[in-house]
Design a protein around this motif. Sequence first.
Motif, mmCIF file in Angstrom:
data_model
loop_
_atom_site.group_PDB
_atom_site.id
_atom_site.type_symbol
_atom_site.label_atom_id
_atom_site.label_comp_id
_atom_site.label_asym_id
_atom_site.label_seq_id
_atom_site.Cartn_x
_atom_site.Cartn_y
_atom_site.Cartn_z
ATOM 1 N N VAL A 34 0.900 -1.321 0.029
ATOM 2 C CA VAL A 34 -0.017 0.004 0.093
ATOM 3 C C VAL A 34 0.775 1.130 -0.036
ATOM 4 O O VAL A 34 2.041 1.344 0.460
ATOM 5 N N GLY A 35 0.215 2.435 -0.434
ATOM 6 C CA GLY A 35 0.844 3.492 -0.179
ATOM 7 C C GLY A 35 2.103 3.972 -1.091
ATOM 8 O O GLY A 35 2.309 3.300 -2.152
ATOM 9 N N LYS A 36 3.192 4.255 -0.328
ATOM 10 C CA LYS A 36 4.238 4.813 -0.893
ATOM 11 C C LYS A 36 5.277 3.659 -1.037
ATOM 12 O O LYS A 36 5.196 2.465 -0.459
ATOM 13 N N PRO A 37 6.040 3.701 -2.186
ATOM 14 C CA PRO A 37 6.975 2.710 -2.376
ATOM 15 C C PRO A 37 8.089 2.559 -1.109
ATOM 16 O O PRO A 37 8.410 3.548 -0.667
ATOM 17 N N PRO A 38 8.416 1.173 -1.089
ATOM 18 C CA PRO A 38 9.386 1.143 0.087
ATOM 19 C C PRO A 38 10.647 1.615 -0.035
ATOM 20 O O PRO A 38 11.128 1.671 -1.188
ATOM 21 N N ARG A 39 11.590 2.012 1.070
ATOM 22 C CA ARG A 39 12.719 2.534 0.894
ATOM 23 C C ARG A 39 13.654 1.387 1.311
ATOM 24 O O ARG A 39 13.588 1.273 2.701
ATOM 25 N N TYR A 102 19.291 7.209 13.781
ATOM 26 C CA TYR A 102 18.051 7.061 12.995
ATOM 27 C C TYR A 102 17.534 8.498 12.678
ATOM 28 O O TYR A 102 17.999 9.588 13.135
ATOM 29 N N GLU A 103 16.796 8.608 11.637
ATOM 30 C CA GLU A 103 16.307 10.212 11.457
ATOM 31 C C GLU A 103 14.759 9.638 10.831
ATOM 32 O O GLU A 103 14.577 8.724 10.162
ATOM 33 N N ILE A 104 13.815 10.525 11.419
ATOM 34 C CA ILE A 104 12.408 10.692 10.885
ATOM 35 C C ILE A 104 11.977 11.956 10.281
ATOM 36 O O ILE A 104 12.678 12.915 10.484
ATOM 37 N N ASP A 105 11.043 11.680 9.435
ATOM 38 C CA ASP A 105 10.286 12.848 8.810
ATOM 39 C C ASP A 105 8.958 12.936 9.207
ATOM 40 O O ASP A 105 8.151 12.127 8.487
ATOM 41 N N CYS A 106 8.617 13.924 9.954
ATOM 42 C CA CYS A 106 7.097 13.803 10.582
ATOM 43 C C CYS A 106 6.050 14.094 9.604
ATOM 44 O O CYS A 106 4.903 13.962 9.679
ATOM 45 N N GLY A 107 6.557 14.755 8.515
ATOM 46 C CA GLY A 107 5.643 15.415 7.526
ATOM 47 C C GLY A 107 4.551 16.323 7.947
ATOM 48 O O GLY A 107 4.971 17.200 8.793
ATOM 49 N N GLU A 108 3.438 16.410 7.423
ATOM 50 C CA GLU A 108 2.494 17.480 8.218
ATOM 51 C C GLU A 108 1.710 16.744 8.958
ATOM 52 O O GLU A 108 1.442 15.610 9.169
ATOM 53 N N GLY A 109 0.656 17.601 9.694
ATOM 54 C CA GLY A 109 0.182 17.364 10.644
ATOM 55 C C GLY A 109 -1.502 17.003 10.302
ATOM 56 O O GLY A 109 -1.682 17.688 9.242
ATOM 57 N N GLN A 116 -7.239 12.880 4.295
ATOM 58 C CA GLN A 116 -6.079 12.888 3.213
ATOM 59 C C GLN A 116 -4.461 12.512 3.957
ATOM 60 O O GLN A 116 -4.488 12.495 5.173
ATOM 61 N N ASP A 117 -3.918 12.178 3.116
ATOM 62 C CA ASP A 117 -2.459 11.542 3.481
ATOM 63 C C ASP A 117 -1.574 12.594 3.409
ATOM 64 O O ASP A 117 -1.559 13.690 2.492
ATOM 65 N N MET A 118 -1.037 13.254 4.656
ATOM 66 C CA MET A 118 -0.476 14.565 4.955
ATOM 67 C C MET A 118 1.070 14.200 4.923
ATOM 68 O O MET A 118 1.911 15.019 5.074
ATOM 69 N N ALA A 119 1.509 13.144 4.546
ATOM 70 C CA ALA A 119 3.027 12.765 4.630
ATOM 71 C C ALA A 119 3.523 12.183 3.129
ATOM 72 O O ALA A 119 2.986 11.317 2.650
ATOM 73 N N GLU A 120 4.339 13.019 2.549
ATOM 74 C CA GLU A 120 4.508 12.748 1.095
ATOM 75 C C GLU A 120 5.645 11.605 0.996
ATOM 76 O O GLU A 120 5.770 10.675 0.143
ATOM 77 N N TYR A 256 2.698 5.589 5.909
ATOM 78 C CA TYR A 256 2.430 6.633 6.994
ATOM 79 C C TYR A 256 1.759 7.823 6.423
ATOM 80 O O TYR A 256 2.115 8.092 5.038
ATOM 81 N N GLN A 257 0.662 8.421 7.305
ATOM 82 C CA GLN A 257 -0.094 9.437 6.738
ATOM 83 C C GLN A 257 -0.080 10.786 7.566
ATOM 84 O O GLN A 257 -0.856 11.559 7.174
ATOM 85 N N GLY A 258 0.903 10.855 8.356
ATOM 86 C CA GLY A 258 1.074 12.225 8.987
ATOM 87 C C GLY A 258 0.789 11.974 10.671
ATOM 88 O O GLY A 258 0.448 10.916 11.118
ATOM 89 N N TYR A 259 1.259 13.118 11.236
ATOM 90 C CA TYR A 259 1.042 13.109 12.688
ATOM 91 C C TYR A 259 -0.072 13.620 13.205
ATOM 92 O O TYR A 259 -0.736 14.505 12.174
#
Length: 345
Positions: A34-39, A102-109, A116-120, A256-259
């Motif tokens: 689902v969703g975004k392609p895996p990294r 590690y590093e995280i990117d929380c995206g949008e809230g 809607q998915d708020m994380a690119e 992941y769809q956002g915080y």
Amino acid sequence: MVALNMLRKFGQWIGCAFFPSDAVIEDQDGWQTVGKPPRRTQKVPKETWQNYKRPSHEQEYSDEVEVGVSLEPSEDELADLSKACDKLWDLDLNRLVPGKDYEIDCGEGKKVFQKQDMAEGTLFTWVSDDVFRKPTFARFLSLLDNYNPHEGCKEVVTSEERQEQASFIEEISRTAPIKYLHKYLASKGIASGSYQDFKRMMTNLWFDLYGRGGTSGSSSSFEHVFVGEIKQSGEVSGFHNWLQFYLEEEKGRVDYQGYIFPRRRGETPDSETQLLTVQFEWNGVLKSLSSTLVGVSPEFEIALYTLCFYVGREDNHIQLGPYAVNIKCYRFGNKIGSVFPIAES
């Protein structure tokens, strides 16, 4: 070996959707990515995981931690659960450092009801391979593929999987948080003074099977809290562990769809935040609200949740370092039904 594994899991296939392990081609098992392609920027080392299935006399463990008198709970800590939990935070010597490990990117809230998915991208930008070589982390990871996540599907536990459970408990029992937990519970008369008896108690609490979704032997505290389950009604239940989130995100099973916006303004999470409230889909099933501690060690979470279960109540308002937290703890008879953190305002 493939045939043996297929036979071993046969009991989990009947009447239930099969949950893929890493050895199975994902597109042939009924699940959809689902969703975004895996990294796939990191490979999780598994070369030692097979060793964890060996008999106990063939296992090799880390040295016992030496922290000295600081492992003895103070009178203040024995009288105040919050102070005891904060002490566990200080004793988490394996907790990771944001930006270094590690590093995280929380995206949008977003608000819980927003669709809607708020994380690119993904929540986790990267996690260092060295993290997965930490003994307690590696043994924890070896447990995650032992379960069928569909609520109501009876679990089949092999002797090798029981050895993995015992190996995990033995490994974390050599760390400061678990040693402190034992001293605390023994001081309260909840646990035996014998460390061997205490380890058996921990194994029973976290890994003994119980019924959920109308089927006996279909769930456990460990499976629900750390691995996650899919309710028959089509909801994600449990799944409060950051390592499981990272691995499932890497495989493309988590989107992941956002915080979720904090209750108090001005407290927007960033890459340094280690307590997150998020929204995500797991194999296409929505988890609209989920809180998780990020970067903490498996031994810390086990110790924290065990302490709240035995000493606390349903709501446990505590302090963990810089975070005001409510550890929500639901009982399932004499077992943990669910336990998870909620960020306080």
